[in-house]
Design a protein around this motif. Structure first.
Motif, PDB file in Angstrom:
ATOM      1  N   GLU A  32       0.845  -1.200   0.000  1.00  0.00           N
ATOM      2  CA  GLU A  32       0.000   0.000   0.000  1.00  0.00           C
ATOM      3  C   GLU A  32       0.877   1.244   0.000  1.00  0.00           C
ATOM      4  N   GLY A  33       0.346   2.291  -0.580  1.00  0.00           N
ATOM      5  CA  GLY A  33       1.074   3.553  -0.606  1.00  0.00           C
ATOM      6  C   GLY A  33       2.337   3.448  -1.436  1.00  0.00           C
ATOM      7  N   GLN A  34       3.318   4.236  -1.087  1.00  0.00           N
ATOM      8  CA  GLN A  34       4.596   4.237  -1.797  1.00  0.00           C
ATOM      9  C   GLN A  34       5.349   2.956  -1.438  1.00  0.00           C
ATOM     10  N   PRO A  35       5.540   2.047  -2.390  1.00  0.00           N
ATOM     11  CA  PRO A  35       6.184   0.776  -2.054  1.00  0.00           C
ATOM     12  C   PRO A  35       7.663   0.957  -1.732  1.00  0.00           C
ATOM     13  N   HIS A  36       8.163   0.061  -0.934  1.00  0.00           N
ATOM     14  CA  HIS A  36       9.586   0.016  -0.651  1.00  0.00           C
ATOM     15  C   HIS A  36      10.311  -0.160  -1.984  1.00  0.00           C
ATOM     16  N   PRO A  37      11.399   0.551  -2.229  1.00  0.00           N
ATOM     17  CA  PRO A  37      12.076   0.462  -3.538  1.00  0.00           C
ATOM     18  C   PRO A  37      12.589  -0.942  -3.864  1.00  0.00           C
ATOM     19  N   PRO A 129       7.653   1.008   5.742  1.00  0.00           N
ATOM     20  CA  PRO A 129       7.574   2.339   5.147  1.00  0.00           C
ATOM     21  C   PRO A 129       8.809   2.608   4.286  1.00  0.00           C
ATOM     22  N   ARG A 130       8.584   3.344   3.261  1.00  0.00           N
ATOM     23  CA  ARG A 130       9.682   3.749   2.389  1.00  0.00           C
ATOM     24  C   ARG A 130      10.518   4.766   3.121  1.00  0.00           C
ATOM     25  N   SER A 131      11.818   4.565   3.149  1.00  0.00           N
ATOM     26  CA  SER A 131      12.700   5.540   3.774  1.00  0.00           C
ATOM     27  C   SER A 131      13.372   6.371   2.695  1.00  0.00           C
ATOM     28  N   ALA A 132      13.463   7.659   2.945  1.00  0.00           N
ATOM     29  CA  ALA A 132      14.036   8.566   1.958  1.00  0.00           C
ATOM     30  C   ALA A 132      15.535   8.553   1.989  1.00  0.00           C
TER      31      ALA A 132
END
Length: 132
Positions: A32-37, A129-132
């Motif tokens: 869901e949301g922005q997937p982990h790269p 969660p995707r980390s920037a």
């Protein structure tokens, strides 16, 4: 002769790709949301590996390779039908994959295991969660 029929190997691949739980489809449905790269990298690697597997199978059995334009979802559906269409004789054909001698049937079982392995990796990343 293979311990599995073409239909049984096709069922293994179908379950690894499409089963409601513990499959690539199930794992991707949990994203869901922005997937982990890393999920994109895993799905790309899975598609590349499947194309490599089928290039080797096509070379020894004289069967077609998957169409180049197929993405992972269509590729997984294609390989189920392509496996179902193989003869028992084709499954027994010898080949070398990744430096290992095996039969077409053994390579298809390896392909199913890799599919489930990647599904588990994707599922593990799905809720991170995707980390920037």
């Amino acid at each position: 002769m293979s311990a599995f029929t073409p239909g049984q190997l096709a069922a293994l691949l179908d379950e690894a790709a499409h089963a409601p739980a513990q499959s690539v489809r199930a794992a991707l449905s949990g994203v869901e949301g922005q997937p982990h790269p890393r999920i994109g990298a895993l799905t790309s690697a899975l598609a590349v590996t499947k194309r490599d597997v089928w290039a080797v199978i096509a070379a020894v059995t004289g069967t077609p390779s998957p169409p180049d334009e197929f993405g992972l979802a269509r590729l997984m559906a294609w390989e189920v039908e392509a496996t179902r269409a193989l003869s028992d004789g084709a499954l027994a054909q010898s080949l070398t994959y990744a430096g290992q001698d095996m039969s077409v049937a053994e390579l298809l079982r390896l392909n199913a295991r890799q599919t489930v392995w990647h599904a588990g990796q994707i599922a593990a990343l799905a809720d991170r969660p995707r980390s920037a």
